[in-house]
Write a protein that holds these residues in place. Structure first.
Motif, PDB file in Angstrom:
ATOM      1  N   LEU A 399       0.847  -1.190   0.000  1.00  0.00           N
ATOM      2  CA  LEU A 399       0.000   0.000   0.000  1.00  0.00           C
ATOM      3  C   LEU A 399       0.884   1.241   0.000  1.00  0.00           C
ATOM      4  O   LEU A 399       1.725   1.412   0.880  1.00  0.00           O
ATOM      5  N   SER A 400       0.676   2.128  -0.963  1.00  0.00           N
ATOM      6  CA  SER A 400       1.423   3.377  -1.033  1.00  0.00           C
ATOM      7  C   SER A 400       0.579   4.506  -0.455  1.00  0.00           C
ATOM      8  O   SER A 400      -0.529   4.783  -0.939  1.00  0.00           O
ATOM      9  N   VAL A 401       1.090   5.155   0.609  1.00  0.00           N
ATOM     10  CA  VAL A 401       0.382   6.242   1.277  1.00  0.00           C
ATOM     11  C   VAL A 401       1.344   7.419   1.436  1.00  0.00           C
ATOM     12  O   VAL A 401       2.523   7.338   1.108  1.00  0.00           O
ATOM     13  N   ARG A 402       0.828   8.515   1.981  1.00  0.00           N
ATOM     14  CA  ARG A 402       1.637   9.715   2.227  1.00  0.00           C
ATOM     15  C   ARG A 402       1.662   9.995   3.722  1.00  0.00           C
ATOM     16  O   ARG A 402       0.605  10.056   4.366  1.00  0.00           O
ATOM     17  N   ALA A 403       2.859  10.162   4.281  1.00  0.00           N
ATOM     18  CA  ALA A 403       3.001  10.502   5.686  1.00  0.00           C
ATOM     19  C   ALA A 403       3.261  11.994   5.826  1.00  0.00           C
ATOM     20  O   ALA A 403       4.130  12.549   5.153  1.00  0.00           O
ATOM     21  N   VAL A 404       2.481  12.645   6.681  1.00  0.00           N
ATOM     22  CA  VAL A 404       2.689  14.051   7.031  1.00  0.00           C
ATOM     23  C   VAL A 404       2.797  14.098   8.548  1.00  0.00           C
ATOM     24  O   VAL A 404       1.782  14.123   9.254  1.00  0.00           O
ATOM     25  N   GLY A 405       4.007  14.052   9.066  1.00  0.00           N
ATOM     26  CA  GLY A 405       4.177  13.911  10.501  1.00  0.00           C
ATOM     27  C   GLY A 405       3.582  12.596  10.946  1.00  0.00           C
ATOM     28  O   GLY A 405       3.945  11.523  10.447  1.00  0.00           O
ATOM     29  N   ASP A 406       2.648  12.643  11.879  1.00  0.00           N
ATOM     30  CA  ASP A 406       1.973  11.431  12.360  1.00  0.00           C
ATOM     31  C   ASP A 406       0.633  11.216  11.677  1.00  0.00           C
ATOM     32  O   ASP A 406      -0.228  10.491  12.180  1.00  0.00           O
ATOM     33  N   ILE A 407       0.449  11.850  10.542  1.00  0.00           N
ATOM     34  CA  ILE A 407      -0.789  11.744   9.772  1.00  0.00           C
ATOM     35  C   ILE A 407      -0.514  10.935   8.512  1.00  0.00           C
ATOM     36  O   ILE A 407       0.477  11.166   7.817  1.00  0.00           O
ATOM     37  N   ILE A 408      -1.368   9.986   8.225  1.00  0.00           N
ATOM     38  CA  ILE A 408      -1.316   9.248   6.969  1.00  0.00           C
ATOM     39  C   ILE A 408      -2.451   9.764   6.095  1.00  0.00           C
ATOM     40  O   ILE A 408      -3.624   9.696   6.467  1.00  0.00           O
ATOM     41  N   ALA A 409      -2.075  10.310   4.940  1.00  0.00           N
ATOM     42  CA  ALA A 409      -3.043  10.961   4.056  1.00  0.00           C
ATOM     43  C   ALA A 409      -3.392  10.047   2.887  1.00  0.00           C
ATOM     44  O   ALA A 409      -2.547   9.289   2.386  1.00  0.00           O
ATOM     45  N   PHE A 410      -4.649  10.163   2.443  1.00  0.00           N
ATOM     46  CA  PHE A 410      -5.160   9.350   1.342  1.00  0.00           C
ATOM     47  C   PHE A 410      -5.861  10.243   0.319  1.00  0.00           C
ATOM     48  O   PHE A 410      -6.632  11.134   0.665  1.00  0.00           O
ATOM     49  N   SER A 411      -5.578   9.989  -0.935  1.00  0.00           N
ATOM     50  CA  SER A 411      -6.280  10.655  -2.038  1.00  0.00           C
ATOM     51  C   SER A 411      -6.269   9.696  -3.220  1.00  0.00           C
ATOM     52  O   SER A 411      -5.597   9.929  -4.211  1.00  0.00           O
TER      53      SER A 411
END
Length: 437
Positions: A399-411
């Protein structure tokens, strides 16, 4: 297949270069919602590349349109020369913009679109004899690209630190309020009062000095921060009352991400300008644009002497013919497959319900979403940063996701199906139990 001897020569952007090159993640090809790496692994692309491949990867229709255009007209100067496909693309684009935003200024990225919008705002104020309006107001946690204008109005400290001095800018507070709004489905209920901070900034600086306010309807790179109910409407009301332009940066929220062409239409708020990029060509070719209210264009153009250049700004690749061809083919797909509205229907509802089922999993302190954009926020018991570790574990699990600090973002791509959403949620749940239980 590897065709190079060393990774040393490529200075990668927004990347921990030393760490990456010690353990590289190399993608060789992509199709639909899937990425395929150099180890033969199949990875679900839950971020549509970088918030941009809205119609999914490998769209032959776009590739063929680009190839045909390159053989017909690969390039011509956009300065004092034109080409039909540029005018055609602009005309097609504004069929999807808010009613009064019918002028298109082309750039090559979101960063350039923001830079262009800021300069248009200043040109407009000067053209109507209000050159004293030179300041901008941005917002904390905002990302508006990486040019000097963008990092000035942006509100992400690492992007600004070390690059000053910047433009004369002040910032609104961000609207993330987990204490009151955790696990909101759609727009959060609390926080409209944060829009009133704009009045305080206007009183401090003097409204007569403010050219424009720029905000992302949803802050993407800042961690998928949603506007409270009524917040954007309040910003519009204040800007109108004080004769200040309102710019929506919709590089992420545009082109179907929220179930409408733009967040402006989703939330019922019409700004004076919209910046766009990413999904405008499905991420296949560099392209950016600023959609401008008619009155702004007319004011700037009519203020200049007849026969003279009205706006001294532009790019070598503005309205590049091949990028325009990619954009037109992208619009054909969006329109033909109903993708611009899809996130507001059953798939968006399923995405919301599935992600919010993670409430109660160890380590997860918030889930927030709107349309097909979402964030899952974590908190480690010892306060350590865990986002990058979760991102790596997701990749290892396909699974490819985006990490922003301790946030995992989905689009995810707008073509995502229920079984893909199930994979996202199952993966996140298993990692949460693995790391925090």
């Amino acid at each position: 297949m590897k065709n190079y001897q060393s990774m040393d020569h490529f200075w990668m952007p927004f990347t921990a270069n030393r760490a990456f090159k010690n353990a590289p993640r190399i993608i060789e090809r992509a199709e639909g919602v899937w990425l395929h790496n150099d180890r033969g692994d199949k990875i679900l692309d839950a971020t549509a590349g970088l918030w941009c491949v809205n119609a999914g990867h490998g769209r032959r229709q776009i590739a063929e349109a680009m190839g045909n255009q390159a053989m017909k007209l690969d390039y011509t100067s956009p300065f004092n020369l034109g080409h039909d496909i540029g005018f055609e693309f602009a005309e097609r684009l504004v069929k999807h913009t808010p009613e009064n935003l019918n002028r298109v200024f082309f750039a090559n990225s979101g960063s350039e679109a923001v830079e262009s919008a800021l300069k248009i705002a200043l040109a407009y104020q000067n053209a109507r004899g209000k050159g004293g309006k030179y300041r901008f107001i941005g917002r904390e946690k905002a990302y508006h690209g990486v040019n000097f204008g963008g990092i000035s109005v942006g509100g992400l400290t690492p992007n600004r630190k070390g690059f000053g001095p910047l433009l004369p800018v002040d910032h609104l507070p961000h609207t993330l309020d987990i204490a009151r709004n955790a696990f909101s489905k759609g727009l959060p209920e609390h926080g409209i009062e944060k829009a009133l901070e704009l009045e305080n900034l206007l009183q401090f600086h003097g409204a007569e000095t403010i050219a424009a306010v720029i905000v992302e309807p949803i802050s993407g790179a800042g961690g998928v921060v949603l506007p409270p109910i009524g917040y954007l409407q309040k910003l519009r009301e204040i800007c109108t009352r004080h004769d200040i332009l309102l710019i929506f940066d919709e590089v992420i929220t545009g082109w179907g991400r929220l179930g409408a062409p733009f967040a402006s239409q989703k939330f019922g708020v019409e700004p004076d300008m919209i910046t766009s990029a990413k999904g405008i060509t499905n991420g296949v070719a560099p392209m950016g644009a600023v959609f401008v209210r008619d009155e702004i264009y007319d004011t700037v153009v009519n203020a200049a002497p007849e026969g003279s250049i009205e706006f001294f700004h532009g790019y070598t690749y503005s309205a590049h013919p091949v990028s325009c061809a990619a954009g037109l083919a992208t619009l054909d797909i969006y329109e033909g497959e109903g993708l611009l509205e899809r996130a507001s229907g059953e798939i968006g509802e399923y995405f919301e319900t599935a992600l919010h089922s993670l409430q109660g999993e160890p380590g997860i302190v918030d889930v927030r979403n709107c349309g097909l954009v979402a964030a899952v926020q974590y908190a480690a018991p010892d306060g350590s940063l865990v986002g990058p570790k979760i991102m790596q574990r997701c990749y290892e699990k396909g699974l490819s996701v985006r990490a922003v600090g301790d946030i995992i973002a989905f689009s995810p791509p707008l073509i995502i199906e229920k079984e893909h959403i199930d994979q996202i949620v199952d993966t996140l749940g298993s990692i949460a139990r693995e790391m925090f239980a």
